[in-house]
Write a protein that holds these residues in place. Structure first.
Motif: not given
Length: 637
Positions: A176-190
């Motif tokens: 789960k940690v690997a999935q989180n760090y190897l994934g991508i996120s995008f939001s207005v806060w980014t």
């Protein structure tokens, strides 16, 4: 001992834990005991963003009224006094300052790669990150955490350096940690996080561009660069404005599309909101590209300046270069999330907590972590030890090996074994599971459980931890018991209502015979010994919500390959968490306690045996309430 003997050519042994709290416990409590037996050098290292940047701090403190808003000046006061004493620069030492509550301010103070990229940084000798990394290079043992481990993986070992021995504690979290760090996120806060480092206007103007403008004002030849700074500032303002417009257009569409879901909506290409608002997406992309181009022009201009003309030019130029890199990454990631075209990824967005908010957050995560872990981590190591109290399911490690990449290794390189518990569970504990309760899907289930919890806690005034899988059920049961138990002088606490997780755990340890209602984060990592915890109640088997985007996608992939999503994924994941939950009860050889499982599916469903067999002693079936309460009474004498 092996590391001490071979460390010079093989590098340090890296020990990774899941949380920073356990990282600190290992470094400050466990390793010193080991060092008394034989001496070795150890270093504690966390992610760069945990450390304050000394040049940034001094730059801001040179004129705090100009560099910080009035509110930020007040919030920075604890840091001011802490900086007079700290030897490590690790913000977790500063007890008067919360990073979570002051993220914007900490972003202005925290170390980042661009600060150290400038080799001419005038304060390199004061740099906390540089010091800790030098210590780590010389150490026999380096204590890290899973988040840092995978950040280092992405950064090609630029943080931890070269190592060939790795010990992963709490290894059940690796996927789960690997999935989180190897994934991508995008939001207005980014968008805002990047922009505010460049420029932000509150009551005052702050950011890199303002620092650059102030220094350029003092320079001899300043007209050209001042004009470029102004153009770049306007480009940054437009970038934020177009980002806000984009998410204002996305939010109502997201609410309509995700109606009836639990705030998360998994989408494919045809359902991509970023494609549906193509006009706003295009306007934002144009603003992004313009800001990137203006920063590149500014970077080239600064590169051609005489170093004596502009104070701290190298550091500021590198910070601008880093922002350019971030913009390039943001553009790629936004296009990737919008396209939703890679079959090896799952895509979803999460709705805001409030309906009038534009805080829609987009995510993309890789589905097959095992291959990535094998290729990028395991295949490069001489030795890797995965350790956890809950790695096996049904008395074997097949599930963990399939999720962690271990099954990709040559069979002769893999050894596995289980170590028995030091606790005498038959003497120290009893586990009860009533069979007479309604099914968890029943409308009466919450009320019946609340009533039974009330009766148990009234009859036995002992420290009790009640674990839930949902906040709504926890609230329902809390409401059912709180008034009556409080009237009896029993302290009743609920996660999310009575303080932070760490505050509640400490209060629970301190206040004898208190009752703590907790959800997800209390199923593990809580170490309460003695009579502070003698009753553990598990309300439901901790299955993940099947509609969760990642869960649904993983189960679909398993089924597409001929497996059974529920039995091959959901059950093993729930068994692992179930064992973690039970593990809260007995924490030392002198502890004693009763565990009560209120989910009758352990008796009525075929998969129930996996949960029963996962426990260290036989689970006793209670046919009625009288039998259950009598069994608890007999145990406590």
């Amino acid at each position: 001992q092996w590391t001490i003997k071979h460390g010079s050519e093989a590098g340090p042994t890296v020990v990774s834990t899941h949380t920073k709290n356990l990282q600190d416990q290992l470094f400050f409590k466990d390793l010193p005991a080991l060092q008394k037996i034989f001496p070795f050098r150890a270093a504690l290292i966390k992610g760069r963003s945990n450390y304050i940047c000394v040049p940034r701090w001094h730059e801001i403190m040179s004129d705090p009224a100009r560099n910080l808003s009035p509110a930020e000046c007040d919030k920075a006061l604890p840091i001011f006094f802490w900086m007079l004493l700290t030897q490590t620069g690790d913000v977790s030492e500063c007890l008067g300052f919360s990073v979570e509550k002051n993220r914007g301010l900490w972003d202005k103070l925290a170390s980042e790669r661009s600060d150290c990229a400038a080799r001419k940084c005038q304060r390199q000798n004061d740099c906390f990150v540089k010091k800790i990394r030098e210590e780590a290079r010389k150490a026999h043992v380096v204590v890290a955490n899973h988040a840092l481990l995978f950040s280092d993986l992405i950064a090609d070992n630029s943080i931890l350096g070269e190592y060939t021995q790795l010990i992963v504690d709490e290894a059940h979290h690796v996927e789960k940690v690997a999935q989180n760090y190897l994934g991508i996120s995008f939001s207005v806060w980014t968008i805002r996080s990047l922009a505010t480092r460049l420029y932000e206007r509150d009551r005052t103007e702050t950011g890199i561009l303002i620092q650059l403008r102030q220094k350029a004002d003092k320079a001899k030849t300043k007209s050209g660069i001042l004009a470029q700074i102004e153009e770049t500032t306007q480009a940054c303002v437009e970038f934020v404005l177009q980002g806000q417009n984009l998410f204002q257009a996305l939010a109502p569409l997201a609410w309509r599309q995700a109606a009836g879901t639990d705030r998360k909506f998994r989408y494919r290409r045809a359902e991509s909101l970023l494609v549906q608002v193509s006009g706003d997406s295009k306007s934002f992309m144009l603003a992004l590209v313009r800001l990137k181009e203006q920063l590149e022009i500014l970077f080239e201009t600064m590169k051609n300046l005489d170093p004596t003309e502009l104070e701290d030019a190298d550091t500021l130029r590198e910070q601008i270069s880093f922002r350019v890199d971030e913009l390039v990454t943001m553009e790629k990631q936004m296009r990737f999330i919008a396209a939703a075209a890679d079959p090896d990824y799952v895509y979803w967005y999460e709705l805001p907590m409030r309906e009038n908010s534009t805080d829609v957050r987009f995510y993309a995560a890789p589905l097959n972590i095992s291959e990535i872990l094998h290729d990028k981590l395991l295949s490069k190591l001489r030795t890797c030890v995965f350790s956890s109290a809950t790695l096996s399911v049904a008395d074997n490690f097949d599930y963990f090996k399939s999720r962690s990449g271990v099954n990709e290794m040559e069979s002769d390189r893999v050894q596995e074994f289980s170590v028995g518990s030091p606790f005498d569970y038959y003497r120290q504990s009893m586990i009860l599971a009533p069979s007479y309760l309604p099914e968890p899907s029943s409308r009466d289930y919450n009320a019946v459980c609340g009533d039974l919890i009330r009766k148990i806690l009234k009859l036995h005034s002992r420290g009790a931890l009640i674990l839930f899988t949902s906040y709504s059920m926890m609230q329902s049961c809390y409401d059912a018991v709180h008034a009556e138990l409080s009237a009896l002088g029993i302290s009743v606490m609920m996660q999310g209502r009575d303080g932070t997780r760490s505050h509640l755990a400490e209060r629970f340890r301190r206040e004898k015979a208190s009752v703590l209602f907790g959800t997800d984060s209390f199923w593990e990592g809580v170490d309460v010994q003695g009579d502070a915890l003698e009753i553990l109640i598990i309300t439901k088997l901790p299955f993940e919500v099947p509609s969760e985007p990642l869960v649904a996608a993983k189960m679909e992939r398993i089924e597409a390959m001929g497996g059974k999503g529920f039995f091959d994924y959901s059950v093993p994941e729930a068994v692992i968490k179930f064992r973690q939950g039970f593990g809260r009860l007995i924490r030392s050889r002198s502890d004693q306690g009763v565990a009560v499982i209120l989910d009758n599916r352990v008796w009525t469903k075929s998969y129930g045996r996996y949960f029963l067999n996962a426990l260290p002693i036989e689970v006793l079936k209670s046919e009625n309430e009288e039998e259950l309460l009598a069994s608890i009474k007999r145990f406590f004498g």
